[in-house]
Design an enzyme around this catalytic site. Structure first.
Site, PDB file in Angstrom:
ATOM      1  N   LEU A 175     -28.688 -39.765   6.770  1.00 37.76           N
ATOM      2  CA  LEU A 175     -27.393 -39.134   6.503  1.00 37.76           C
ATOM      3  C   LEU A 175     -27.598 -37.675   6.126  1.00 37.76           C
ATOM      4  CD1 LEU A 175     -25.093 -41.639   4.590  1.00 37.76           C
ATOM      5  CD2 LEU A 175     -24.640 -40.437   6.709  1.00 37.76           C
ATOM      6  N   HIS A 176     -28.303 -36.939   6.967  1.00 35.77           N
ATOM      7  CA  HIS A 176     -28.556 -35.527   6.721  1.00 35.77           C
ATOM      8  C   HIS A 176     -27.757 -34.695   7.705  1.00 35.77           C
ATOM      9  CE1 HIS A 176     -31.699 -36.714   3.993  1.00 35.77           C
ATOM     10  NE2 HIS A 176     -32.233 -37.463   4.937  1.00 35.77           N
ATOM     11  N   ALA A 177     -27.407 -33.493   7.314  1.00 34.34           N
ATOM     12  CA  ALA A 177     -26.743 -32.479   8.127  1.00 34.34           C
ATOM     13  C   ALA A 177     -25.699 -33.028   9.105  1.00 34.34           C
ATOM     14  CB  ALA A 177     -27.765 -31.612   8.829  1.00 34.34           C
TER      15      ALA A 177
END
Length: 84
Positions: free
Chosen positions: A16-18
């Site tokens: 759940l990054h960027a």
């Protein structure tokens, strides 16, 4: 009002990054329900990009999506698709 809690393992390679966090927030904001995401002892607003990024939920992380509202069931189904 409906309260739905769903515990999931993040299978998306990017976690759940960027970009995935931005998409998660876009989806969450389509719903009227209050959406919260929990990882370990940290709980954040699922409609906040900064909150989702703070979770640092990488691939393999266990998260719980909590949705509270009339469209909670639909919200959880849509958000779950993104994480798998």
């Amino acid at each position: 009002m409906t309260l739905i809690k769903k515990e999931l393992i993040v299978k998306n390679k990017q976690g759940l990054h960027a970009r995935p966090a931005a998409v998660f927030v876009q989806i969450a904001n389509k719903f009227d329900s209050r959406i919260t995401v929990r990882r370990d002892d940290e709980e954040v607003n699922g409609k906040s990009i900064m909150g989702i990024m703070m979770l640092a939920a990488g691939a393999g992380s266990k998260v719980t999506i909590i949705a509270n509202g009339d469209d909670a069931d639909k919200a959880v189904v849509e958000l779950e698709k993104l994480l798998l």
